[in-house]
Design a protein around this motif. Structure first.
Motif, PDB file in Angstrom:
ATOM      1  N   THR A  53       0.856  -1.177   0.000  1.00  0.00           N
ATOM      2  CA  THR A  53       0.000   0.000   0.000  1.00  0.00           C
ATOM      3  C   THR A  53       0.895   1.231   0.000  1.00  0.00           C
ATOM      4  OG1 THR A  53      -1.585  -1.213   1.337  1.00  0.00           O
ATOM      5  CG2 THR A  53      -1.862   1.161   1.243  1.00  0.00           C
ATOM      6  N   TYR A  54       0.497   2.239  -0.758  1.00  0.00           N
ATOM      7  CA  TYR A  54       1.283   3.461  -0.841  1.00  0.00           C
ATOM      8  C   TYR A  54       0.473   4.643  -0.319  1.00  0.00           C
ATOM      9  CZ  TYR A  54       4.633   0.888  -3.603  1.00  0.00           C
ATOM     10  OH  TYR A  54       5.573  -0.030  -4.006  1.00  0.00           O
ATOM     11  N   LEU A  55       1.177   5.571   0.330  1.00  0.00           N
ATOM     12  CA  LEU A  55       0.555   6.773   0.872  1.00  0.00           C
ATOM     13  C   LEU A  55       1.147   7.993   0.184  1.00  0.00           C
ATOM     14  CD1 LEU A  55       0.694   5.897   4.676  1.00  0.00           C
ATOM     15  CD2 LEU A  55      -1.218   5.561   3.108  1.00  0.00           C
ATOM     16  N   ASN A  56       0.339   9.055   0.039  1.00  0.00           N
ATOM     17  CA  ASN A  56       0.862  10.276  -0.572  1.00  0.00           C
ATOM     18  C   ASN A  56       1.609  11.112   0.476  1.00  0.00           C
ATOM     19  OD1 ASN A  56      -1.011  11.894   0.861  1.00  0.00           O
ATOM     20  ND2 ASN A  56      -2.539  11.629  -0.745  1.00  0.00           N
ATOM     21  N   THR A  57       2.222  12.180   0.017  1.00  0.00           N
ATOM     22  CA  THR A  57       3.054  13.019   0.884  1.00  0.00           C
ATOM     23  C   THR A  57       2.265  13.569   2.071  1.00  0.00           C
ATOM     24  OG1 THR A  57       4.434  13.618  -0.993  1.00  0.00           O
ATOM     25  CG2 THR A  57       4.561  15.049   0.921  1.00  0.00           C
ATOM     26  N   LYS A  58       1.058  14.038   1.828  1.00  0.00           N
ATOM     27  CA  LYS A  58       0.255  14.614   2.911  1.00  0.00           C
ATOM     28  C   LYS A  58      -0.038  13.568   3.984  1.00  0.00           C
ATOM     29  CE  LYS A  58      -4.056  16.966   3.918  1.00  0.00           C
ATOM     30  NZ  LYS A  58      -5.377  17.321   3.463  1.00  0.00           N
ATOM     31  N   GLN A  59      -0.417  12.369   3.565  1.00  0.00           N
ATOM     32  CA  GLN A  59      -0.711  11.305   4.520  1.00  0.00           C
ATOM     33  C   GLN A  59       0.518  10.950   5.354  1.00  0.00           C
ATOM     34  OE1 GLN A  59      -2.054   8.643   1.423  1.00  0.00           O
ATOM     35  NE2 GLN A  59      -4.145   8.645   2.238  1.00  0.00           N
ATOM     36  N   VAL A  60       1.674  10.903   4.705  1.00  0.00           N
ATOM     37  CA  VAL A  60       2.916  10.554   5.408  1.00  0.00           C
ATOM     38  C   VAL A  60       3.299  11.653   6.391  1.00  0.00           C
ATOM     39  CG1 VAL A  60       5.384  10.072   5.121  1.00  0.00           C
ATOM     40  CG2 VAL A  60       3.724   9.088   3.528  1.00  0.00           C
ATOM     41  N   ARG A  61       3.170  12.911   5.965  1.00  0.00           N
ATOM     42  CA  ARG A  61       3.485  14.029   6.876  1.00  0.00           C
ATOM     43  C   ARG A  61       2.620  13.974   8.118  1.00  0.00           C
ATOM     44  NH1 ARG A  61       2.329  18.197   2.927  1.00  0.00           N
ATOM     45  NH2 ARG A  61       1.397  19.244   4.697  1.00  0.00           N
ATOM     46  N   GLU A  62       1.339  13.705   7.947  1.00  0.00           N
ATOM     47  CA  GLU A  62       0.429  13.630   9.094  1.00  0.00           C
ATOM     48  C   GLU A  62       0.743  12.422   9.977  1.00  0.00           C
ATOM     49  OE1 GLU A  62      -3.461  13.602   7.335  1.00  0.00           O
ATOM     50  OE2 GLU A  62      -3.358  15.730   6.786  1.00  0.00           O
ATOM     51  N   LEU A  63       1.031  11.303   9.340  1.00  0.00           N
ATOM     52  CA  LEU A  63       1.306  10.073  10.085  1.00  0.00           C
ATOM     53  C   LEU A  63       2.583  10.180  10.913  1.00  0.00           C
ATOM     54  CD1 LEU A  63       0.113   7.217  10.408  1.00  0.00           C
ATOM     55  CD2 LEU A  63       1.592   6.490   8.552  1.00  0.00           C
ATOM     56  N   LEU A  64       3.622  10.775  10.315  1.00  0.00           N
ATOM     57  CA  LEU A  64       4.918  10.881  11.004  1.00  0.00           C
ATOM     58  C   LEU A  64       5.082  12.208  11.736  1.00  0.00           C
ATOM     59  CD1 LEU A  64       7.278   9.319   8.308  1.00  0.00           C
ATOM     60  CD2 LEU A  64       6.317   8.219  10.335  1.00  0.00           C
ATOM     61  N   ASN A  65       4.130  13.130  11.541  1.00  0.00           N
ATOM     62  CA  ASN A  65       4.183  14.444  12.173  1.00  0.00           C
ATOM     63  C   ASN A  65       5.472  15.189  11.811  1.00  0.00           C
ATOM     64  OD1 ASN A  65       3.115  16.531  13.693  1.00  0.00           O
ATOM     65  ND2 ASN A  65       4.078  15.813  15.584  1.00  0.00           N
ATOM     66  N   VAL A  66       5.739  15.261  10.507  1.00  0.00           N
ATOM     67  CA  VAL A  66       6.918  15.981  10.003  1.00  0.00           C
ATOM     68  C   VAL A  66       6.478  16.908   8.876  1.00  0.00           C
ATOM     69  CG1 VAL A  66       8.556  14.146  10.602  1.00  0.00           C
ATOM     70  CG2 VAL A  66       7.493  14.149   8.350  1.00  0.00           C
ATOM     71  N   CYS A  67       7.329  17.869   8.550  1.00  0.00           N
ATOM     72  CA  CYS A  67       7.020  18.797   7.463  1.00  0.00           C
ATOM     73  C   CYS A  67       7.552  18.249   6.131  1.00  0.00           C
ATOM     74  CB  CYS A  67       7.606  20.173   7.745  1.00  0.00           C
ATOM     75  SG  CYS A  67       9.411  20.197   7.722  1.00  0.00           S
ATOM     76  N   GLU A  68       7.168  18.910   5.058  1.00  0.00           N
ATOM     77  CA  GLU A  68       7.590  18.464   3.727  1.00  0.00           C
ATOM     78  C   GLU A  68       9.108  18.567   3.559  1.00  0.00           C
ATOM     79  OE1 GLU A  68       6.129  18.883  -0.877  1.00  0.00           O
ATOM     80  OE2 GLU A  68       4.945  19.743   0.736  1.00  0.00           O
ATOM     81  N   GLY A  69       9.714  19.578   4.170  1.00  0.00           N
ATOM     82  CA  GLY A  69      11.165  19.733   4.099  1.00  0.00           C
ATOM     83  C   GLY A  69      11.897  18.536   4.701  1.00  0.00           C
ATOM     84  N   THR A  70      11.357  18.020   5.785  1.00  0.00           N
ATOM     85  CA  THR A  70      11.954  16.844   6.422  1.00  0.00           C
ATOM     86  C   THR A  70      11.863  15.635   5.492  1.00  0.00           C
ATOM     87  OG1 THR A  70      11.406  17.668   8.621  1.00  0.00           O
ATOM     88  CG2 THR A  70      11.848  15.312   8.425  1.00  0.00           C
ATOM     89  N   LEU A  71      10.712  15.454   4.855  1.00  0.00           N
ATOM     90  CA  LEU A  71      10.579  14.343   3.915  1.00  0.00           C
ATOM     91  C   LEU A  71      11.569  14.468   2.757  1.00  0.00           C
ATOM     92  CD1 LEU A  71       6.731  13.727   3.622  1.00  0.00           C
ATOM     93  CD2 LEU A  71       8.429  12.375   4.851  1.00  0.00           C
ATOM     94  N   ASN A  72      11.749  15.700   2.263  1.00  0.00           N
ATOM     95  CA  ASN A  72      12.715  15.925   1.181  1.00  0.00           C
ATOM     96  C   ASN A  72      14.137  15.595   1.626  1.00  0.00           C
ATOM     97  OD1 ASN A  72      10.704  16.751  -0.598  1.00  0.00           O
ATOM     98  ND2 ASN A  72      10.920  18.907  -0.051  1.00  0.00           N
ATOM     99  N   LEU A  73      14.480  16.009   2.844  1.00  0.00           N
ATOM    100  CA  LEU A  73      15.811  15.728   3.377  1.00  0.00           C
ATOM    101  C   LEU A  73      16.020  14.226   3.540  1.00  0.00           C
ATOM    102  CD1 LEU A  73      18.472  16.866   4.555  1.00  0.00           C
ATOM    103  CD2 LEU A  73      17.338  16.899   6.782  1.00  0.00           C
ATOM    104  N   TRP A  74      15.016  13.548   4.078  1.00  0.00           N
ATOM    105  CA  TRP A  74      15.113  12.098   4.251  1.00  0.00           C
ATOM    106  C   TRP A  74      15.273  11.388   2.904  1.00  0.00           C
ATOM    107  CZ3 TRP A  74      10.701  11.083   8.331  1.00  0.00           C
ATOM    108  CH2 TRP A  74      11.137  11.545   9.583  1.00  0.00           C
ATOM    109  N   ALA A  75      14.587  11.898   1.897  1.00  0.00           N
ATOM    110  CA  ALA A  75      14.697  11.294   0.551  1.00  0.00           C
ATOM    111  C   ALA A  75      16.115  11.467   0.023  1.00  0.00           C
ATOM    112  CB  ALA A  75      13.692  11.928  -0.396  1.00  0.00           C
ATOM    113  N   LYS A  76      16.699  12.667   0.203  1.00  0.00           N
ATOM    114  CA  LYS A  76      18.074  12.922  -0.254  1.00  0.00           C
ATOM    115  C   LYS A  76      19.071  12.005   0.436  1.00  0.00           C
ATOM    116  CE  LYS A  76      18.099  17.792  -1.523  1.00  0.00           C
ATOM    117  NZ  LYS A  76      18.570  19.127  -1.140  1.00  0.00           N
ATOM    118  N   ARG A  77      18.842  11.759   1.715  1.00  0.00           N
ATOM    119  CA  ARG A  77      19.777  10.940   2.502  1.00  0.00           C
ATOM    120  C   ARG A  77      19.469   9.450   2.420  1.00  0.00           C
ATOM    121  NH1 ARG A  77      20.851  14.751   7.757  1.00  0.00           N
ATOM    122  NH2 ARG A  77      21.823  16.409   6.557  1.00  0.00           N
ATOM    123  N   GLY A  78      18.400   9.082   1.706  1.00  0.00           N
ATOM    124  CA  GLY A  78      18.069   7.677   1.536  1.00  0.00           C
ATOM    125  C   GLY A  78      17.381   7.059   2.736  1.00  0.00           C
ATOM    126  N   TYR A  79      16.892   7.888   3.633  1.00  0.00           N
ATOM    127  CA  TYR A  79      16.252   7.388   4.856  1.00  0.00           C
ATOM    128  C   TYR A  79      14.819   6.936   4.586  1.00  0.00           C
ATOM    129  CZ  TYR A  79      14.620   7.416   9.701  1.00  0.00           C
ATOM    130  OH  TYR A  79      14.075   7.074  10.908  1.00  0.00           O
TER     131      TYR A  79
END
Length: 117
Positions: A53-79
């Motif tokens: 199952t896949y979730l969109n960016t908004k769902q992930v931000r709400e689920l993990l309680n992080v901002c979009e910038g954090t998701l972008n940083l995690w993507a860059k670092r491979g996290y």
């Protein structure tokens, strides 16, 4: 017919005279079992992938309680790397669970604490 595998399975303590044909049969049986095992693993992996199952960016931000910038940083670092679907980023629920439980690399909490220092 008694094979080398049968003797090994029985734990027989015998001295063997092995012919090249015997060795070839033994090797072929090992190869065949390996192929079957790999096919089973691939089948299971494909089933898991199909059930993912896949979730969109908004769902992930709400689920993990992080901002979009954090998701972008995690993507860059491979996290936590998203999968591109058209022009949208989608995140595998299994990857999100890994992040929540501190799986592969580190938990969200320890990641954030490390960044605060």
């Amino acid at each position: 017919m008694i094979t080398i595998e049968n003797l090994a399975d029985m734990g027989a303590k015998v001295r063997l005279e092995v012919t090249p044909t015997d060795l070839k049969m033994f090797a072929e049986s090992i190869i065949q079992r390996t192929i079957v095992a790999q096919q089973e693993e691939q089948k299971v992996a494909m089933q898991r992938e199909a059930e993912e199952t896949y979730l969109n960016t908004k769902q992930v931000r709400e689920l993990l309680n992080v901002c979009e910038g954090t998701l972008n940083l995690w993507a860059k670092r491979g996290y936590l790397v998203p999968v591109k679907v058209g022009n949208k980023n989608m995140y595998a629920k299994s990857d999100i669970r890994r992040v929540q439980t501190g799986g592969k690399s580190e938990s969200v909490t320890s990641y954030c604490k490390r960044k605060e220092k």
